[in-house]
Design an enzyme around this catalytic site. Structure first.
Site, short mmCIF file in Angstrom:
data_model
loop_
_atom_site.label_atom_id
_atom_site.label_comp_id
_atom_site.label_asym_id
_atom_site.label_seq_id
_atom_site.Cartn_x
_atom_site.Cartn_y
_atom_site.Cartn_z
N ARG A 1 44.95 26.86 33.75
CA ARG A 1 44.58 28.28 33.69
C ARG A 1 45.66 29.07 32.98
NH1 ARG A 1 46.26 32.96 36.91
NH2 ARG A 1 47.77 31.63 37.94
N GLY B 1 38.57 39.17 49.27
CA GLY B 1 39.50 39.33 48.15
C GLY B 1 38.77 40.00 46.99
N GLU C 1 57.21 34.63 35.74
CA GLU C 1 57.60 34.17 34.42
C GLU C 1 58.41 35.23 33.69
OE1 GLU C 1 54.14 32.05 33.14
OE2 GLU C 1 54.70 32.32 31.05
N LEU D 1 42.64 36.74 37.83
CA LEU D 1 42.20 38.05 38.32
C LEU D 1 40.94 38.45 37.56
CD1 LEU D 1 45.50 40.15 38.69
CD2 LEU D 1 44.13 39.08 40.48
N GLY E 1 34.48 36.38 52.33
CA GLY E 1 35.73 36.57 51.59
C GLY E 1 35.85 38.00 51.13
N PHE F 1 51.56 37.38 27.46
CA PHE F 1 51.55 36.37 28.52
C PHE F 1 51.46 35.01 27.85
CE2 PHE F 1 50.23 36.68 33.22
CZ PHE F 1 51.28 37.55 33.51
N LEU G 1 56.61 33.48 44.70
CA LEU G 1 56.61 33.42 43.24
C LEU G 1 57.76 34.23 42.64
CD1 LEU G 1 54.98 32.54 40.69
CD2 LEU G 1 53.93 34.80 40.78
N ARG H 1 54.40 26.75 31.07
CA ARG H 1 54.64 26.52 32.51
C ARG H 1 54.75 25.06 32.89
NH1 ARG H 1 50.63 30.70 35.78
NH2 ARG H 1 51.81 32.54 35.15
N ALA I 1 37.20 38.81 44.37
CA ALA I 1 35.90 38.26 43.99
C ALA I 1 34.81 38.71 44.97
CB ALA I 1 35.96 36.74 43.92
N GLY I 2 35.10 38.62 46.26
CA GLY I 2 34.11 39.00 47.26
C GLY I 2 33.77 40.48 47.20
N GLN J 1 47.58 23.85 39.37
CA GLN J 1 48.69 24.41 38.60
C GLN J 1 49.94 24.55 39.47
OE1 GLN J 1 48.71 28.64 36.84
NE2 GLN J 1 48.48 27.31 35.06
N HIS K 1 53.69 26.15 39.52
CA HIS K 1 54.53 27.14 38.84
C HIS K 1 55.97 26.65 38.83
CE1 HIS K 1 56.25 30.97 37.68
NE2 HIS K 1 55.04 31.39 37.39
N GLU L 1 38.58 32.15 43.02
CA GLU L 1 39.37 30.91 42.93
C GLU L 1 38.71 29.73 43.62
OE1 GLU L 1 43.58 31.43 43.61
OE2 GLU L 1 43.93 29.27 43.66
N HIS M 1 50.54 26.58 42.71
CA HIS M 1 50.29 28.00 42.43
C HIS M 1 48.80 28.35 42.38
CE1 HIS M 1 51.10 32.00 41.06
NE2 HIS M 1 50.61 31.80 39.85
C1 LIG Z 1 51.75 34.83 43.93
C2 LIG Z 1 50.57 34.82 43.03
C3 LIG Z 1 50.54 35.62 41.90
C4 LIG Z 1 49.42 35.64 41.07
N1 LIG Z 1 49.43 36.43 39.96
C5 LIG Z 1 48.35 36.45 39.16
C6 LIG Z 1 48.31 37.29 37.99
O1 LIG Z 1 49.27 38.00 37.69
N2 LIG Z 1 47.20 37.28 37.22
C7 LIG Z 1 46.11 36.51 37.52
O2 LIG Z 1 45.14 36.57 36.80
N3 LIG Z 1 46.11 35.73 38.62
C8 LIG Z 1 47.19 35.67 39.44
N4 LIG Z 1 47.18 34.86 40.55
C9 LIG Z 1 45.93 34.18 40.93
C10 LIG Z 1 44.96 35.20 41.56
O3 LIG Z 1 45.69 36.16 42.28
C11 LIG Z 1 43.95 34.55 42.51
O4 LIG Z 1 43.36 33.45 41.89
C12 LIG Z 1 42.83 35.52 42.90
O5 LIG Z 1 43.35 36.74 43.35
C13 LIG Z 1 41.91 34.93 43.95
O6 LIG Z 1 41.00 35.91 44.40
P1 LIG Z 1 39.79 35.53 45.33
O7 LIG Z 1 39.04 36.78 45.59
O8 LIG Z 1 39.07 34.38 44.78
O9 LIG Z 1 40.48 35.02 46.68
P2 LIG Z 1 41.43 35.73 47.76
O10 LIG Z 1 41.96 37.02 47.30
O11 LIG Z 1 42.40 34.70 48.18
O12 LIG Z 1 40.44 36.02 48.96
C14 LIG Z 1 39.91 35.00 49.75
C15 LIG Z 1 39.15 35.65 50.90
O13 LIG Z 1 38.44 34.67 51.62
C16 LIG Z 1 38.58 34.89 53.00
N5 LIG Z 1 38.39 33.61 53.69
C17 LIG Z 1 38.90 32.41 53.37
N6 LIG Z 1 38.49 31.47 54.25
C18 LIG Z 1 37.72 32.10 55.16
C19 LIG Z 1 37.00 31.68 56.32
N7 LIG Z 1 37.00 30.41 56.74
N8 LIG Z 1 36.31 32.61 57.01
C20 LIG Z 1 36.30 33.89 56.60
N9 LIG Z 1 36.96 34.36 55.51
C21 LIG Z 1 37.65 33.47 54.80
C22 LIG Z 1 39.96 35.48 53.14
O14 LIG Z 1 40.04 36.24 54.31
C23 LIG Z 1 40.06 36.36 51.90
O15 LIG Z 1 39.52 37.63 52.16
C24 LIG Z 1 48.31 34.82 41.37
C25 LIG Z 1 48.33 34.02 42.50
C26 LIG Z 1 49.47 33.96 43.29
C27 LIG Z 1 49.50 33.00 44.42
#
Ligand SMILES: Cc1cc2nc3c(=O)[nH]c(=O)nc-3n(C[C@H](O)[C@H](O)[C@H](O)COP(=O)(O)OP(=O)(O)OC[C@H]3O[C@@H](n4cnc5c(N)ncnc54)[C@H](O)[C@@H]3O)c2cc1C
Ligand code: FES
Lengths: 233, 567
Positions: free
Chosen positions: B380, B15, B249, B386, B13, B121, B246, B280, B17-18, B234, B236, B369, B345
């Site tokens: 949440r 994103g 809010e 984030l 991953g 918020f 999205l 929400r 977190a990764g 959750q 939205h 997530e 959401h």
């Molecule tokens: C539209 C929107 C707005 C948001 N706004 C906010 C905000 O303002 N504030 C807040 O706190 N939170 C917000 N959130 C929530 C927050 O953005 C997410 O919970 C958070 O960014 C998740 O990060 P992550 O690193 O866990 O996952 P992600 O960023 O989703 O990354 C997941 C990673 O896993 C990889 N992956 C998945 N499956 C596989 C697989 N099988 N093989 C290889 N790679 C894989 C993907 O390629 C990706 O790189 C929002 C969410 C949405 C949908």
């Protein structure tokens, strides 16, 4: 809901299999609100699973889906099919990058150019305990450049990138300016050396095509000209 | 790529977190590779708009803020299902993680005195959400990616993980497919960190990216990690009709009104004192009620009207939202109301882990997530996820670094898993029949949205559990239209669908079992919170070929006695 059929003429190319690219046509119904990305997904799911293209967010924020639609470089997910004129929609891969397959182009070479401008903050002083303050006035200059999503649309329309593979290109130079103009950065002189060349800011033709096409309103040309001012003795 | 590659730590991953985990592992002196099915900057973290919480106290009205208050708001917001010491860690570590992002270059918005700007918020006692205009996720994601590039961290881009490799009860790596070539390879590691994101695409209507399927989370579940509190989803209230992008809010915060097809501002019947600014879940249920009772527009939406704010306010304060409405719904909110409906959401549940990301399976850590620490409990707060990626990404990275040297697998385990993966993909490719993955997927999505959505009730939920079990059966008969190697999305989608069905099954089964209403989980047949019976976490264990085995674990309650969640 009214539906209308549209023909999609899509350039197909698998370098491992095909001698040359060719166009293939698909007819689908286009309901109100359908984007070009949704159309491609539908074609892939229902008519031709071998069609390759990239996407992720479907909301014009991730930068995956830049391609040439009716000859104009755009994000497929942000382009409404019904907003396009003509019976047939022609889809080509993003120009100026090597085609990996169909609408997928080689992004690694594009990212390498980005990395070449050392796109990370290099402050002169060690980190304070809290944030480095930035006055809203100082903040304004670099901010527009931070909005780049690295979709490479600008690269795809740049005449210099088309003829000179060494050219860093508008995206990397915009990123360079984003750090040069960052009030917190302390590597000004060193940064200027990175782009003081024909492959850098002096290569630009200043035709502003990148600035006009950017889906995020970034204006690389402006940054390039501002950098040139700083490079001049 | 050689058939077997080894790293000290494998992060799955790319994103937030990764990437935060990868930086921690690298900075501890270890070799780390980040494997992701899309280039890291394409991850869904980049779509986050509103901001990230930390009690910096920069806001003129926030001087008295503290991490303790942040922790309390989080626990109350969770409807007391959060594990309290962990919510405290989230709040306590927040300022350091946010300041560190600033030091690394993240371009936060600023107050006139030059400090990081903070906005109010929902559910927070003080304005503590740090933001970068309405592009906070984008700023953080690009900054962390650049920090990884600077460090020379290895990236395995466009590799899709199909399964984890276990040996002697330990996760020792993963098998993945290179999307552009279709090639399969095994990656061995002393520790594996999963940061696979949310799985909103299990539902038909979601703000999540197309790629948010949760397939990697499902792979971990199949490998033996338990899923915690998956029924808490959750929704939205305001997502754009059609694409469900999205609509933040902030639009209601600026004074937007909600109106039904009869032209009535219906929130006066649900929350007369706060109207559109109710929490929400309340606004989402109100909109859904209007739609369900026939007062929505054809197709199922209501209007979010901001015309009365005037063109100047709309252009200056809500330019991004205006752009989204014009690009994706073809309406200019200056002249026409925005069509909106509720949508999935965020997934509060996920892989059960402790405050350092350790799951039930040795060698496997989780963060972001896809994990359930649990800090969000049943609901949440905006700006906390984030934050979760940064705080627990780092902690999981630190823990993984500590596991390096603790023994990795023999080549034998890795090559056996690789061979097995090859065989099952070959079998899938040669399977005959007419069942197509996209038909099964669409059905799962509509079952989940209709029966496991905002309003839940015993009979529809039981129907959903049965329907999902039936769809799993159908999935076993799916055949591929494309049996080629490069960019075979038909294959990838089919593999992902298998994982999505597992997650859907657990979500529906957990929701059916939980006969109370708490946070996001609303049972019309059990409309009250019931702490006597249900102040506990749902724990689901994978059973090959059968129903998920559901058990329960106590919530960790230390400082705050559960109270009614009133605002
Ligand atoms: C539209 C929107 C707005 C948001 N706004 C906010 C905000 O303002 N504030 C807040 O706190 N939170 C917000 N959130 C929530 C927050 O953005 C997410 O919970 C958070 O960014 C998740 O990060 P992550 O690193 O866990 O996952 P992600 O960023 O989703 O990354 C997941 C990673 O896993 C990889 N992956 C998945 N499956 C596989 C697989 N099988 N093989 C290889 N790679 C894989 C993907 O390629 C990706 O790189 C929002 C969410 C949405 C949908
Ligand atoms: S799919 Fe993300 S920009 Fe188009």
């Amino acid at each position: 809901m009214a539906k209308t059929a549209r023909t999609f003429r899509i350039r197909r190319y698998d370098p491992a299999e095909d001698a040359a690219p060719s166009y293939r046509e698909y007819v689908i119904d286009v309901p109100e609100g359908m984007t070009v990305l949704e159309a491609l997904i539908r074609i892939q799911a229902e008519q031709d699973g071998t069609l390759a293209f990239r996407y992720a967010c479907r909301g014009a924020v991730c930068g995956s889906c830049a391609m040439a639609i009716d000859g104009v470089v755009r994000l497929a997910c942000r382009t409404q099919v019904r907003g396009l004129e003509g019976e047939t929609v022609t889809v080509d891969p993003l120009p100026n990058l090597e085609v990996v397959k169909d609408l997928v182009v080689d992004m690694d070479s594009f990212f390498e150019k980005d990395f070449a401008v050392e796109p990370w903050l290099q402050p002169a002083e060690p980190a304070p305990e809290r944030e480095r303050p930035v006055s809203p006035d100082d903040w304004t200059e670099a901010e527009p450049y931070t909005n780049c999503i690295l979709c490479a649309s600008c690269h795809g329309v740049c005449p210099v990138a088309a003829r000179d593979p060494e050219y860093l290109g508008p995206a990397a130079l915009a990123k360079h300016y984003r750090f040069l103009a960052d009030a917190r950065d302390g590597a000004g002189e060193k940064r200027l050396k990175l782009v003081d060349s024909e492959a850098g800011v002096w290569g630009c033709d200043v035709v502003w095509s990148c600035s006009k096409i950017c889906p995020k309103g970034v204006r690389p040309t402006k940054g390039i000209l501002a950098t040139r001012e700083r490079v001049k003795p | 790529m050689p058939e077997i590659t080894r790293h000290d730590v494998l992060v799955i991953g790319g994103g937030l977190a990764g990437l935060r985990a990868a930086v921690a592992i690298h900075d501890a002196g270890h070799d780390v590779a980040v494997l992701s099915k899309v280039y890291p900057i394409r991850s869904h973290s980049g779509a986050a708009q509103g901001g990230v919480n930390a009690s910096l106290g920069n806001h003129p009205e926030g001087h008295d803020d503290s991490w303790e208050k942040h922790a309390f708001d989080t626990i109350k917001g969770s409807d007391y299902l959060a594990d309290q010491p962990r919510a405290e860690i989230l709040a306590q570590d927040a300022p350091a993680r946010v300041i560190e992002m600033e030091h690394w270059g993240a371009y936060f918005s600023r107050f006139p005195d030059g400090r990081i700007a903070q906005r109010p918020f929902g559910g927070a006692g003080f304005p503590r959400t740090c933001y970068a205009a309405d592009r906070t996720g984008h700023q953080l994601l690009h900054t962390l990616w650049e920090q990884c590039i600077k460090r020379g961290i290895t990236f395995l881009n466009e590799w899709f993980i199909t399964r984890f490799v276990t040996s002697g009860g330990r996760v020792v790596g993963a098998v993945a497919m290179h999307v552009p070539s279709g090639e399969l390879a095994a990656f061995g590691a002393d520790a594996t960190v999963l940061a696979g994101g949310g799985y909103g695409r299990v539902f038909a209507k979601t703000t999540n990216a197309y790629i948010n399927t949760g397939s990697a989370t499902a792979a971990a579940y199949i490998a033996g990690a338990r899923l915690e509190d998956a029924e808490f989803v959750q929704f939205h209230p305001t997502t754009l009709f059609g694409t469900n992008i999205l609509i933040s809010e902030g639009v209601r915060g600026e004074g937007g009104h909600l109106a039904n097809a009869e032209g009535n501002r219906f929130m006066d019947r649900y929350a007369p004192s706060v109207m559109e600014l109710a929490p929400r879940d309340i606004v989402a249920r109100a909109i859904q009620t209007e739609i369900d009772e026939g007062r929505g527009f054809e197709g199922g939406y209501v209007h979010l009207d901001i015309r009365h704010l005037g063109a100047d306010v709309i252009m200056s304060r809500l330019p991004g939202i205006r752009q989204i409405a014009m690009d994706f719904a073809g309406v200019d909110p200056i002249e026409t109301p925005i069509p909106v409906q509720p949508g999935q959401h965020y997934s509060m549940g996920g892989l059960s882990c402790d405050e350092d990301g350790a799951t039930d399976v040795p060698g496997l850590l989780a963060c972001g997530e896809c994990s359930c620490v649990s800090v969000h409990g049943s609901n949440r707060l905006g700006g906390n996820s984030l934050l979760e990626t940064l705080v627990f990404g780092k902690r999981a990275g630190d823990r993984a670094a500590g596991l390096v040297g603790g023994g990795s697998a023999s080549d034998g385990a890795l090559s056996a898993a690789l061979e097995d993966a090859r065989r099952s993909i070959a079998a899938l490719k040669s399977r005959g029949g007419r069942e197509r993955q996209d038909a099964v997927r669409r059905e799962m999505q509509s079952v989940m949205t209709e029966k496991v959505g905002l309003f839940r009730e015993e009979r529809p939920l039981a129907g959903a559990v049965d329907a999902i079990a039936g769809l799993k059966e159908r999935h076993r008969n799916v055949s591929l239209a494309n049996t080629g190697e490069p960019f075979n999305y038909d294959l990838i989608d089919t593999l992902e669908l298998g994982g999505m069905l597992e997650l859907a099954h657990v979500t529906a089964a957990g929701a059916l079992a939980r006969t109370e209403s708490r946070g996001s989980h609303w049972r019309t047949d059990h409309p009250a919170r019931n702490d006597d019976d249900w102040l506990k976490h749902t724990m689901a264990t994978h059973v090959e070929g059968g129903e998920p085995a559901i058990g329960y674990e106590d919530v960790i309650i230390t400082s705050y006695e559960p109270m009614e969640r009133k605002y």
